[in-house]
Scaffold this active site. Sequence first.
Site, short mmCIF file in Angstrom:
data_model
loop_
_atom_site.label_atom_id
_atom_site.label_comp_id
_atom_site.label_asym_id
_atom_site.label_seq_id
_atom_site.Cartn_x
_atom_site.Cartn_y
_atom_site.Cartn_z
N ASP A 23 -1.55 2.54 3.45
CA ASP A 23 -2.32 1.30 3.34
C ASP A 23 -2.87 0.91 4.70
O ASP A 23 -2.11 0.87 5.68
CB ASP A 23 -1.43 0.14 2.88
CG ASP A 23 -1.24 0.11 1.37
OD1 ASP A 23 -1.72 1.03 0.69
OD2 ASP A 23 -0.61 -0.86 0.89
N LYS A 80 -8.43 -0.45 -3.93
CA LYS A 80 -7.80 -1.01 -5.12
C LYS A 80 -8.76 -1.92 -5.87
O LYS A 80 -9.52 -2.68 -5.26
CB LYS A 80 -6.58 -1.85 -4.72
CG LYS A 80 -5.40 -1.05 -4.20
CD LYS A 80 -4.25 -2.00 -3.86
CE LYS A 80 -3.14 -1.31 -3.08
NZ LYS A 80 -2.32 -0.43 -3.92
N GLY A 213 7.69 0.06 -1.90
CA GLY A 213 8.93 -0.24 -1.18
C GLY A 213 9.40 0.86 -0.25
O GLY A 213 10.49 0.77 0.32
#
Lengths: 293, 193
Positions: A23, A80, A213
């Site tokens: 990201d 996204k 995560g």
Amino acid sequence: MELSSLRLKTGLAEMLKGGVIMDVTDAAQARIAEDAGAVAVMALERVPSDIRKEGGVARMASIRKVREIMQTVSIPVMAKCRIGHFVEAQILEALEVDYIDESEVLTPADEEHHVDKHAFRVPFVCGARNLGEALRRISEGAAMIRTKGEAGTGDVVHAVRHMRTIVREMKQLAALDEAELYGRAKEMAAPVELVRLVAREGKLPVPNFSAGGIATPADAALVMQLGAEAVFVGSGIFKSEDPAARAAAIVKAATHFRDPKVLLEVCEELGEPMRGINAAAIPLEAQLQTRGW
Amino acid sequence: MAVGILALQGDFSAHAEALRRAGARALVEVRRPEQLEGLAALVLPGGESTTMLKFLQAGGFWEKLRAFAARRPVFATCAGAILLARRVEAPPQASLGLLDVTVERNAYGRQLESSICEATVTPAFAAELGPKLEAVLIRAPRFKDLGPSVEIVAHAGGEPLLLRQGNLLAASFHPELSPDSPVHRWFLQRATG
């Protein structure tokens, strides 16, 4: 959908296997990611941990930002769109991003429908928590599946649960006979043709990656040993003490995921990871993974 | 003797399947330089060449791989071919300098320009490969400025897509993503006798 189109879409995902997709929120971060050995970057407005903290509506990233990132790196650039927001997807396709993530990290735009991904030439990746969800997304045209995990926490427990669930449910299908597959397909709310295909092949018909995560090299190697073919790292890199070193370490861990000696070496020199949030402390209504169905 | 597949990153498992379909028995995934020792031949898969470079430029990998590819059969696709090239453009990056070509990365554009086309096999190679090959091009590179020792094995639309130079075989497309790959059978025959 045309078979050749699906082959090109999954083909790019094949090229990303064994790698790390990071990201990034601007061109400078994209450069750091590429220099560290990322196989692709995910362009977004805010990393998931900031979305979680700041709240508000999370939407497709600003076009100017995504374009800047596309001009900065030579590796594939993903972006996204909101669940069900097919117009954000149309805009990202017109921008010529290499992959679209129809993502639960953004605020959903449709309470019932996901994007009809067959209608696009650009490939899509979608999140899943179990095999039924993965097969529903594939039937809508997703060319890559990733676990949802619980984004923005730095807590790998949900990514582990989702990967274990998908792998276990695939193994269980192999033990069922033809008649039982119909009942199982109904239970999973998945098309029986895809259920039959997985029962026969023992794997998803598209690449199966992990996200949600992952914050350390050990986390990346963990989900890969559990069956992930590549990993997405969100907040884990740019919310840590030394993003460049952590990014490079996670890249090494994804390649040498079965080699504890190399994993030890890459852990040795690392700064502090992101602090993170214990995912068990997040109430159900605040979880991102329950978005989509 | 075993055939190795560089498995730092990329579609190495697709190559393994294609080689198995072609009859290969012993395959080794190569992640460390010492694993090159004793291999009959090596595949450099598709993937991201920038990522592979990070691994190859550390720990003595570069020299060992260069020495291997200078004498043993090597089959490189897409990113792998970029690693072998004499020169790389768009942007410039380090390469092994063994295959006498310039490679332009992502020469046809982004993923939306990825395509499947039919390549024509040069008559000299049609006996081994058949007259046509399916070519799956994904964010594909382009071969330019071919040196005198480089032979064009297959081409499409005036572009060379599959090249041979002595022991090196390089494709800008992905034969490993086609259901049937005569190129893998040919490589395996040449590599293992």
